[in-house]
Scaffold this active site. Structure first.
Site, mmCIF file in Angstrom:
data_model
loop_
_atom_site.group_PDB
_atom_site.id
_atom_site.type_symbol
_atom_site.label_atom_id
_atom_site.label_comp_id
_atom_site.label_asym_id
_atom_site.label_seq_id
_atom_site.Cartn_x
_atom_site.Cartn_y
_atom_site.Cartn_z
ATOM 1 N N PRO A 10 2.651 1.625 -9.316
ATOM 2 C CA PRO A 10 1.724 2.249 -8.709
ATOM 3 C C PRO A 10 1.939 2.561 -7.326
ATOM 4 O O PRO A 10 2.168 1.895 -6.797
ATOM 5 C CB PRO A 10 0.689 2.160 -9.415
ATOM 6 C CG PRO A 10 0.146 0.669 -9.204
ATOM 7 C CD PRO A 10 1.871 0.456 -10.479
ATOM 8 N N ASN A 11 1.975 3.646 -6.804
ATOM 9 C CA ASN A 11 1.823 4.253 -5.571
ATOM 10 C C ASN A 11 3.308 4.169 -4.896
ATOM 11 O O ASN A 11 3.229 4.191 -3.252
ATOM 12 C CB ASN A 11 0.433 3.585 -4.289
ATOM 13 C CG ASN A 11 -0.353 3.968 -5.421
ATOM 14 O OD1 ASN A 11 -0.634 4.868 -5.024
ATOM 15 N ND2 ASN A 11 -0.764 2.751 -5.482
ATOM 16 N N ARG A 18 3.292 5.747 2.343
ATOM 17 C CA ARG A 18 2.199 5.043 2.336
ATOM 18 C C ARG A 18 2.735 3.590 3.530
ATOM 19 O O ARG A 18 3.721 3.301 3.593
ATOM 20 C CB ARG A 18 2.333 4.722 0.740
ATOM 21 C CG ARG A 18 2.826 4.064 0.397
ATOM 22 C CD ARG A 18 2.435 3.160 -0.881
ATOM 23 N NE ARG A 18 2.109 2.589 -0.994
ATOM 24 C CZ ARG A 18 2.306 1.014 -2.020
ATOM 25 N NH1 ARG A 18 3.015 0.469 -2.697
ATOM 26 N NH2 ARG A 18 1.144 0.188 -2.028
ATOM 27 N N TYR A 23 5.785 -0.441 3.585
ATOM 28 C CA TYR A 23 6.588 -0.465 3.746
ATOM 29 C C TYR A 23 7.539 0.447 3.685
ATOM 30 O O TYR A 23 8.985 0.956 2.698
ATOM 31 C CB TYR A 23 6.112 0.568 2.078
ATOM 32 C CG TYR A 23 4.579 -0.342 1.457
ATOM 33 C CD1 TYR A 23 5.158 -0.897 0.271
ATOM 34 C CD2 TYR A 23 3.732 -0.313 1.202
ATOM 35 C CE1 TYR A 23 4.311 -2.331 0.553
ATOM 36 C CE2 TYR A 23 2.439 -0.829 1.119
ATOM 37 C CZ TYR A 23 3.262 -1.561 0.078
ATOM 38 O OH TYR A 23 2.311 -3.058 -0.667
ATOM 39 N N ASN A 74 9.036 -3.655 -10.522
ATOM 40 C CA ASN A 74 7.464 -3.778 -9.042
ATOM 41 C C ASN A 74 7.173 -3.552 -9.652
ATOM 42 O O ASN A 74 6.412 -1.887 -10.187
ATOM 43 C CB ASN A 74 8.671 -3.110 -8.094
ATOM 44 C CG ASN A 74 7.617 -3.426 -6.449
ATOM 45 O OD1 ASN A 74 6.108 -3.951 -7.257
ATOM 46 N ND2 ASN A 74 8.142 -3.343 -5.515
ATOM 47 N N ALA A 77 1.086 -3.281 -7.776
ATOM 48 C CA ALA A 77 -0.833 -3.779 -7.424
ATOM 49 C C ALA A 77 -1.199 -3.904 -8.809
ATOM 50 O O ALA A 77 -2.014 -5.123 -9.095
ATOM 51 C CB ALA A 77 -1.535 -2.320 -7.146
ATOM 52 N N HIS A 80 -0.746 -8.104 -9.381
ATOM 53 C CA HIS A 80 -1.810 -8.947 -9.276
ATOM 54 C C HIS A 80 -3.092 -8.751 -10.621
ATOM 55 O O HIS A 80 -3.629 -9.287 -9.849
ATOM 56 C CB HIS A 80 -2.086 -8.729 -8.323
ATOM 57 C CG HIS A 80 -1.203 -8.357 -7.258
ATOM 58 N ND1 HIS A 80 -0.553 -9.692 -6.940
ATOM 59 C CD2 HIS A 80 -0.828 -7.645 -6.061
ATOM 60 C CE1 HIS A 80 0.936 -8.681 -5.829
ATOM 61 N NE2 HIS A 80 0.335 -7.487 -5.355
ATOM 62 N N ASP A 87 2.220 -9.100 -21.121
ATOM 63 C CA ASP A 87 2.494 -9.762 -22.280
ATOM 64 C C ASP A 87 3.090 -8.954 -22.338
ATOM 65 O O ASP A 87 4.329 -9.346 -24.036
ATOM 66 C CB ASP A 87 0.695 -9.374 -22.946
ATOM 67 C CG ASP A 87 -0.191 -11.116 -23.406
ATOM 68 O OD1 ASP A 87 -0.129 -11.683 -22.338
ATOM 69 O OD2 ASP A 87 -1.339 -9.848 -23.504
ATOM 70 N N GLU A 98 11.373 -10.634 -10.615
ATOM 71 C CA GLU A 98 10.547 -9.353 -10.330
ATOM 72 C C GLU A 98 11.255 -8.633 -8.791
ATOM 73 O O GLU A 98 11.514 -9.606 -8.664
ATOM 74 C CB GLU A 98 9.136 -10.420 -10.312
ATOM 75 C CG GLU A 98 7.993 -9.448 -9.725
ATOM 76 C CD GLU A 98 6.752 -10.894 -9.238
ATOM 77 O OE1 GLU A 98 7.472 -12.526 -9.433
ATOM 78 O OE2 GLU A 98 5.519 -10.820 -8.853
ATOM 79 N N HIS A 100 9.130 -7.520 -5.219
ATOM 80 C CA HIS A 100 8.477 -6.734 -3.842
ATOM 81 C C HIS A 100 9.035 -6.122 -2.711
ATOM 82 O O HIS A 100 10.088 -7.240 -2.209
ATOM 83 C CB HIS A 100 7.018 -7.529 -4.335
ATOM 84 C CG HIS A 100 6.697 -7.892 -5.201
ATOM 85 N ND1 HIS A 100 5.604 -7.033 -5.974
ATOM 86 C CD2 HIS A 100 6.855 -8.674 -5.787
ATOM 87 C CE1 HIS A 100 5.150 -7.331 -6.732
ATOM 88 N NE2 HIS A 100 6.112 -8.627 -6.967
ATOM 89 N N SER A 102 8.089 -5.450 -0.025
ATOM 90 C CA SER A 102 7.114 -6.696 1.385
ATOM 91 C C SER A 102 6.628 -7.987 0.672
ATOM 92 O O SER A 102 6.609 -8.834 -0.317
ATOM 93 C CB SER A 102 5.683 -5.789 1.654
ATOM 94 O OG SER A 102 5.107 -6.147 0.156
ATOM 95 N N ARG A 107 1.021 -12.247 2.026
ATOM 96 C CA ARG A 107 -0.078 -11.330 3.013
ATOM 97 C C ARG A 107 -1.420 -11.823 2.158
ATOM 98 O O ARG A 107 -1.847 -12.661 2.061
ATOM 99 C CB ARG A 107 -0.042 -9.394 2.486
ATOM 100 C CG ARG A 107 1.682 -8.813 2.627
ATOM 101 C CD ARG A 107 1.779 -7.877 1.949
ATOM 102 N NE ARG A 107 1.289 -6.665 1.807
ATOM 103 C CZ ARG A 107 1.140 -6.096 1.112
ATOM 104 N NH1 ARG A 107 2.538 -5.482 0.757
ATOM 105 N NH2 ARG A 107 -0.234 -5.169 1.459
ATOM 106 N N ARG A 111 -2.664 -11.349 -3.153
ATOM 107 C CA ARG A 111 -1.747 -10.680 -3.424
ATOM 108 C C ARG A 111 -0.796 -12.357 -3.903
ATOM 109 O O ARG A 111 0.252 -11.766 -4.147
ATOM 110 C CB ARG A 111 -1.145 -9.864 -2.576
ATOM 111 C CG ARG A 111 -1.529 -8.285 -2.399
ATOM 112 C CD ARG A 111 -0.567 -7.717 -1.359
ATOM 113 N NE ARG A 111 -1.471 -6.816 -0.361
ATOM 114 C CZ ARG A 111 -1.601 -5.393 -1.144
ATOM 115 N NH1 ARG A 111 -0.936 -5.413 -2.395
ATOM 116 N NH2 ARG A 111 -2.247 -5.035 -0.762
HETATM 117 C C1 DQA Z 1 4.726 -4.642 -3.532
HETATM 118 C C2 DQA Z 1 3.709 -5.139 -3.401
HETATM 119 C C3 DQA Z 1 1.529 -5.555 -3.932
HETATM 120 O O1 DQA Z 1 1.177 -6.522 -3.287
HETATM 121 C C4 DQA Z 1 1.813 -3.567 -3.577
HETATM 122 O O2 DQA Z 1 0.046 -3.676 -4.528
HETATM 123 C C5 DQA Z 1 2.645 -2.334 -4.335
HETATM 124 C C6 DQA Z 1 3.718 -2.606 -3.509
HETATM 125 C C7 DQA Z 1 6.169 -4.399 -2.749
HETATM 126 O O3 DQA Z 1 6.617 -3.521 -3.348
HETATM 127 O O4 DQA Z 1 5.384 -5.131 -1.501
HETATM 128 O O5 DQA Z 1 1.495 -1.092 -3.742
HETATM 129 O O6 DQA Z 1 5.002 -4.738 -4.969
#
Ligand code: DQA
Length: 141
Positions: A10-11, A18, A23, A74, A77, A80, A87, A98, A100, A102, A107, A111
């Site tokens: 998401p996002n 954002r 980011y 990735n 959110a 976390h 699962d 995985e 990320h 950031s 942070r 997180r």
């Molecule tokens: C993120 C880090 C997450 O904590 C955050 O909720 C994101 C982006 C990252 O790519 O740094 O949406 O996954």
């Protein structure tokens, strides 16, 4: 040729808008282009999927069973919070890495836990777009 599914949570579709201080200013299309170019240079085939919905991500992971050699994820959110994504990754047993953008380790406290990460063999955080390339490279090792 290895076939890797890249999943963004998401996002991440809001990249460029954002929190650019965290980011960056490049948008989601730029990320997809970057991943596509990195994959081409490594001789890897990729499909990229983004969703703001936890269940859709679970569905996508389940559908990957038997179709992909690896998953780069990735979960944003959902990293976390989502035992369901953890699962699903465990259920299909597809090697996963995985990513990320950031450096989540520097942070907020909430997180610091990564559920999905428990099913991942490697983790790249805080490298921006480059983390995705490193993740793809991991599958060639
Ligand atoms: C993120 C880090 C997450 O904590 C955050 O909720 C994101 C982006 C990252 O790519 O740094 O949406 O996954």
């Amino acid at each position: 040729m290895k076939k890797i599914l890249v999943i963004n949570g998401p996002n991440l579709n809001m990249l460029g808008i954002r929190e650019p201080d965290i980011y960056g200013r490049q948008d989601y299309k730029a990320l997809c282009d970057y991943i596509g170019q990195a994959a081409a240079s490594l001789g890897i085939e990729t499909d990229i999927f983004q969703s703001n919905h936890e269940g859709e991500i679970v569905d996508k992971i389940q559908l990957a069973y038997g179709k992909y050699d690896g998953i780069v994820i990735n979960p944003a959110a959902y990293t976390h919070t989502s035992v369901a994504i953890l699962d699903a990754l465990k259920a299909v047993g597809i090697p996963a890495v995985e990513v990320h953008l950031s450096d989540v380790s520097k942070r907020e406290a909430f997180r610091q836990i990564s559920y999905a990460g428990l099913a991942c063999s490697e983790h790249y955080t805080g490298l921006g777009f480059e983390g995705y390339k490193k993740a793809l490279e991991w599958f060639l090792k």
